[in-house]
Design an enzyme around this catalytic site. Sequence first.
Site, mmCIF file in Angstrom:
data_model
loop_
_atom_site.group_PDB
_atom_site.id
_atom_site.type_symbol
_atom_site.label_atom_id
_atom_site.label_comp_id
_atom_site.label_asym_id
_atom_site.label_seq_id
_atom_site.Cartn_x
_atom_site.Cartn_y
_atom_site.Cartn_z
ATOM 1 N N ASP A 1 0.878 -1.164 0.000
ATOM 2 C CA ASP A 1 0.000 0.000 0.000
ATOM 3 C C ASP A 1 0.918 1.216 0.000
ATOM 4 O O ASP A 1 1.600 1.490 0.988
ATOM 5 C CB ASP A 1 -0.890 -0.016 1.242
ATOM 6 C CG ASP A 1 -1.825 1.182 1.318
ATOM 7 O OD1 ASP A 1 -1.666 2.133 0.513
ATOM 8 O OD2 ASP A 1 -2.701 1.193 2.202
ATOM 9 N N SER B 1 -1.211 11.187 -16.031
ATOM 10 C CA SER B 1 -2.478 11.257 -16.756
ATOM 11 C C SER B 1 -2.405 12.479 -17.657
ATOM 12 O O SER B 1 -1.604 13.390 -17.420
ATOM 13 C CB SER B 1 -3.634 11.426 -15.766
ATOM 14 O OG SER B 1 -4.835 11.788 -16.423
ATOM 15 N N TYR C 1 -8.161 15.228 -8.355
ATOM 16 C CA TYR C 1 -7.348 14.298 -9.143
ATOM 17 C C TYR C 1 -6.307 15.053 -9.960
ATOM 18 O O TYR C 1 -5.104 14.741 -9.910
ATOM 19 C CB TYR C 1 -8.260 13.477 -10.051
ATOM 20 C CG TYR C 1 -7.547 12.521 -10.966
ATOM 21 C CD1 TYR C 1 -7.012 11.331 -10.488
ATOM 22 C CD2 TYR C 1 -7.413 12.792 -12.329
ATOM 23 C CE1 TYR C 1 -6.354 10.445 -11.331
ATOM 24 C CE2 TYR C 1 -6.766 11.913 -13.181
ATOM 25 C CZ TYR C 1 -6.237 10.742 -12.678
ATOM 26 O OH TYR C 1 -5.591 9.863 -13.517
ATOM 27 N N LYS D 1 -2.208 15.098 -9.761
ATOM 28 C CA LYS D 1 -1.421 14.702 -10.923
ATOM 29 C C LYS D 1 -0.532 15.850 -11.414
ATOM 30 O O LYS D 1 0.609 15.620 -11.847
ATOM 31 C CB LYS D 1 -2.339 14.224 -12.050
ATOM 32 C CG LYS D 1 -3.062 12.910 -11.751
ATOM 33 C CD LYS D 1 -2.086 11.751 -11.604
ATOM 34 C CE LYS D 1 -2.803 10.410 -11.519
ATOM 35 N NZ LYS D 1 -1.869 9.265 -11.419
#
Length: 280
Positions: free
Chosen positions: A62, A141, A154, A158
Amino acid sequence: MTRRADVALVTGTSSGMGLHTAVGLARAGLTVVATMRDTAKDAELRRAAAEAGVELDVRALDVTDPHQADAAVAAVVADHGGIDVLVNNAGRGAVATLEQLTDEQLQDQLDVNYLGVARLTRLVLPGMRAAGRGRVVTVTSVGGAVGQPFADAYCGAKFAVEGLMQSLAPVAASFGVVVSVVEPGAVASEFTANVHRADAGASDDDPYAGLLAAYLRRTAGAFDNAQTSQQAAEVIVEAATTDQPRFRWQTSAQAEQFVGLSLADLDGARVVGTTSTWIA
């Protein structure tokens, strides 16, 4: 003395791009340590490895757990003699605009998509630096270059990880370590099933409901034409193994075109103008 095969540590390998990256690196001749949060979910990975005729060392990791990350890297080095390639693939999405996000949800995005990446990278750098060689490939991304409606947390995480890696790249290169980011666009994978949705439990008078509905309709269309996880993974494997490395990679022509919106957008008008149409 025969030199050992390069050792690759890949995170987030239970499905999707991570699974195909682990198998692809093993097919390329690397010793692959494939990690995931819960090894009880390793059946798909092991089946893909068996079909490809390769072996993987599957371990639990993790990336948000500092103690587990430290122990995992130390164990891989002890068992395999070092880590030559790190692929930071583990990630998580969120669909919500800032007013809908709690501090905990913002932190969750940072923990997985930014801090976990930074942690693993910091742990492998001493060994790579001492060896005078190594690769760190981080799957970001197109959302790491282009901010998008309802992807606030998000894209923020990123963007942060791309800034981290771009800053690290010239310093790491001084020691023979290549740092790269891979920017997928829409990819057909289980990633979207793990996305936090702001419209869950939303009230009828939600001021964002119409905008979110328009965004989700547009996004559904993009994923209808998404590339496969295997196609995206082929680019990740290339970034990790090529003799002609570079910092930034896109996984499709569509991703290349989309990222170009931002990288050539000096005043920001092209990006904001384009993404505004998504919620009209």
